[in-house]
Design a protein around this motif. Structure first.
Motif, PDB file in Angstrom:
ATOM      1  N   ASN A   1      15.784   1.752  -0.868  1.00 26.35           N
ATOM      2  CA  ASN A   1      16.889   0.858  -0.517  1.00 26.35           C
ATOM      3  C   ASN A   1      16.850   0.452   0.957  1.00 26.35           C
ATOM      4  O   ASN A   1      17.201  -0.680   1.306  1.00 26.35           O
ATOM      5  CB  ASN A   1      18.228   1.525  -0.832  1.00 26.35           C
ATOM      6  N   THR A   2      16.390   1.365   1.817  1.00 21.84           N
ATOM      7  CA  THR A   2      16.271   1.037   3.242  1.00 21.84           C
ATOM      8  C   THR A   2      15.178  -0.005   3.473  1.00 21.84           C
ATOM      9  O   THR A   2      15.362  -0.969   4.223  1.00 21.84           O
ATOM     10  CB  THR A   2      15.969   2.310   4.057  1.00 21.84           C
ATOM     11  N   LEU A   3      14.035   0.188   2.817  1.00 21.23           N
ATOM     12  CA  LEU A   3      12.912  -0.731   3.010  1.00 21.23           C
ATOM     13  C   LEU A   3      13.183  -2.108   2.409  1.00 21.23           C
ATOM     14  O   LEU A   3      12.694  -3.122   2.913  1.00 21.23           O
ATOM     15  CB  LEU A   3      11.642  -0.132   2.402  1.00 21.23           C
ATOM     16  N   THR A   4      13.921  -2.134   1.319  1.00 17.29           N
ATOM     17  CA  THR A   4      14.160  -3.415   0.629  1.00 17.29           C
ATOM     18  C   THR A   4      15.528  -4.004   0.950  1.00 17.29           C
ATOM     19  O   THR A   4      15.990  -4.907   0.243  1.00 17.29           O
ATOM     20  CB  THR A   4      14.033  -3.223  -0.897  1.00 17.29           C
ATOM     21  N   ALA A   5      16.175  -3.490   1.999  1.00 15.32           N
ATOM     22  CA  ALA A   5      17.508  -3.980   2.357  1.00 15.32           C
ATOM     23  C   ALA A   5      17.548  -5.496   2.602  1.00 15.32           C
ATOM     24  O   ALA A   5      18.466  -6.180   2.120  1.00 15.32           O
ATOM     25  CB  ALA A   5      18.035  -3.227   3.578  1.00 15.32           C
ATOM     26  N   PRO A   6      16.547  -6.069   3.327  1.00 17.53           N
ATOM     27  CA  PRO A   6      16.577  -7.536   3.517  1.00 17.53           C
ATOM     28  C   PRO A   6      16.500  -8.305   2.199  1.00 17.53           C
ATOM     29  O   PRO A   6      17.196  -9.313   2.016  1.00 17.53           O
ATOM     30  CB  PRO A   6      15.346  -7.798   4.394  1.00 17.53           C
ATOM     31  N   LEU A   7      15.656  -7.828   1.269  1.00 14.77           N
ATOM     32  CA  LEU A   7      15.539  -8.503  -0.029  1.00 14.77           C
ATOM     33  C   LEU A   7      16.818  -8.344  -0.849  1.00 14.77           C
ATOM     34  O   LEU A   7      17.218  -9.262  -1.588  1.00 14.77           O
ATOM     35  CB  LEU A   7      14.347  -7.957  -0.798  1.00 14.77           C
ATOM     36  N   GLN A   8      17.470  -7.192  -0.722  1.00 13.67           N
ATOM     37  CA  GLN A   8      18.723  -6.983  -1.437  1.00 13.67           C
ATOM     38  C   GLN A   8      19.824  -7.886  -0.872  1.00 13.67           C
ATOM     39  O   GLN A   8      20.636  -8.433  -1.633  1.00 13.67           O
ATOM     40  CB  GLN A   8      19.138  -5.517  -1.343  1.00 13.67           C
ATOM     41  N   SER A   9      19.840  -8.037   0.454  1.00 15.67           N
ATOM     42  CA  SER A   9      20.853  -8.903   1.082  1.00 15.67           C
ATOM     43  C   SER A   9      20.669 -10.359   0.681  1.00 15.67           C
ATOM     44  O   SER A   9      21.643 -11.107   0.537  1.00 15.67           O
ATOM     45  CB  SER A   9      20.771  -8.772   2.605  1.00 15.67           C
ATOM     46  N   ALA A  10      19.385 -10.753   0.490  1.00 18.15           N
ATOM     47  CA  ALA A  10      19.107 -12.135   0.091  1.00 18.15           C
ATOM     48  C   ALA A  10      19.328 -12.371  -1.403  1.00 18.15           C
ATOM     49  O   ALA A  10      19.236 -13.506  -1.880  1.00 18.15           O
ATOM     50  CB  ALA A  10      17.678 -12.504   0.472  1.00 18.15           C
ATOM     51  N   GLY A  11      19.573 -11.299  -2.145  1.00 16.00           N
ATOM     52  CA  GLY A  11      19.839 -11.439  -3.575  1.00 16.00           C
ATOM     53  C   GLY A  11      18.614 -11.376  -4.461  1.00 16.00           C
ATOM     54  O   GLY A  11      18.713 -11.617  -5.667  1.00 16.00           O
ATOM     55  N   TYR A  12      17.455 -11.044  -3.874  1.00 16.63           N
ATOM     56  CA  TYR A  12      16.234 -10.979  -4.678  1.00 16.63           C
ATOM     57  C   TYR A  12      16.119  -9.662  -5.456  1.00 16.63           C
ATOM     58  O   TYR A  12      15.484  -9.605  -6.506  1.00 16.63           O
ATOM     59  CB  TYR A  12      15.013 -11.155  -3.782  1.00 16.63           C
ATOM     60  N   LEU A  13      16.680  -8.599  -4.904  1.00 11.08           N
ATOM     61  CA  LEU A  13      16.611  -7.289  -5.545  1.00 11.08           C
ATOM     62  C   LEU A  13      17.998  -6.684  -5.595  1.00 11.08           C
ATOM     63  O   LEU A  13      18.836  -6.921  -4.709  1.00 11.08           O
ATOM     64  CB  LEU A  13      15.670  -6.343  -4.782  1.00 11.08           C
ATOM     65  N   GLY A  14      18.240  -5.874  -6.618  1.00 13.10           N
ATOM     66  CA  GLY A  14      19.480  -5.130  -6.692  1.00 13.10           C
ATOM     67  C   GLY A  14      19.312  -3.759  -6.068  1.00 13.10           C
ATOM     68  O   GLY A  14      18.186  -3.268  -5.900  1.00 13.10           O
ATOM     69  N   GLU A  15      20.406  -3.137  -5.733  1.00 16.19           N
ATOM     70  CA  GLU A  15      20.339  -1.799  -5.137  1.00 16.19           C
ATOM     71  C   GLU A  15      19.923  -0.786  -6.192  1.00 16.19           C
ATOM     72  O   GLU A  15      20.458  -0.762  -7.304  1.00 16.19           O
ATOM     73  CB  GLU A  15      21.689  -1.413  -4.548  1.00 16.19           C
TER      74      GLU A  15
END
Length: 267
Positions: A116-130
């Motif tokens: 979740n830390t590494l993919t935080a930017p992608l999660q914020s952009a809506g590409y990935l869910g938490e």
């Protein structure tokens, strides 16, 4: 008078196997004749597929990792050798059950937090869910624990088998201009496999039994199905007798098949 040499060379009749087959037949007849035993068997047998799946997947992954660790331990780099030795000694020093708990309840949450830390930017952009801890299934946590635990033992099997190959053949392959990969693929591994197969087969049979440890995580294998049935019916003798019977069929059958394969390779 026959010589002692000829008598000792005569193959010994496997009385133990005959006794085991008689017991297996008696147990099968009891299951067929008793509604209670038949019901217990039908319930516990539902976990056979999970047990086989866990064993095969964990063994395949452990063999790949173990081979890589063994090659690291035999490499020309001191750092790689030390890393391999560190991995083997540390992992072999931890009981499988403790490793299972650590992977399931410590490593899995740490992995989720790191992801979740590494993919935080992608999660914020809506590409990935938490990712949630519950998204990592207990089945795969158990498989990874068995994989890591057995890879250390299997790496030692591969290392011993590779080192058993005559060094003169390796030197001859070098003189012919074969690369390191070609030497391993064409010269070393085909000869080492005959030495590796018996202990590797023993590890596979041991993994079938140790796969029962995944029941502590609630994975629906043979042991877990037996625990659930026994807890609900209080038929502990019948349930665990059937559970042991199923495991014996799997392990003894595998042992006999591996011995037959070993004799064939020896010929």
């Amino acid at each position: 008078m026959p010589s002692s040499t000829s008598s000792s060379a005569r193959p010994e009749f496997p009385w133990w196997l005959a006794a085991a087959l008689v017991l297996a037949l008696v147990a099968a007849l009891a299951i067929a004749a008793s509604d209670l035993y038949a019901q217990v068997f039908a319930t516990v047998a539902k976990g056979i597929g999970v047990t086989i799946f866990v064993t095969i997947v964990a063994f395949a992954l452990a063999s790949m990792i173990g081979l890589g660790i063994a090659l690291m331990g035999l490499s020309g780099s001191q750092w790689l050798r030390q890393i391999a030795r560190f991995y083997v000694e540390i992992i072999r020093g931890v009981p499988i059950l403790v490793l299972l708990f650590w992977i399931a309840f410590a490593a899995a949450p740490a992995f989720v937090a790191a992801w979740n830390t590494l993919t935080a930017p992608l999660q914020s952009a809506g590409y990935l869910g938490e990712l949630q801890v519950r998204d990592v299934s207990l089945l795969w946590r158990a498989i990874m624990a068995l994989t890591i635990g057995y890879s250390a033992f299997i790496s030692e099997v591969f290392r011993a088998g590779i080192q058993a190959v005559e060094k003169g053949q390796i030197e001859a392959a070098k003189a012919l201009g074969l690369t390191r990969t070609q030497r391993f693929r064409l010269i070393v591994f085909p000869q080492a496999i005959r030495t590796i197969l018996p202990p590797l087969g023993n590890d596979f049979v041991a993994l079938v039994k140790d796969s029962s440890l995944v029941s502590v995580l609630g994975v629906a294998d043979i042991t877990q199905m037996g625990k659930v049935y026994a807890a609900g019916s209080f038929r502990f003798f019948e349930t665990y007798s059937i559970t042991a019977y199923i495991y014996l069929i799997l392990t003894v059958g595998l042992s006999l098949a591996l011995r037959a394969l070993e004799r064939r390779l020896r010929r």
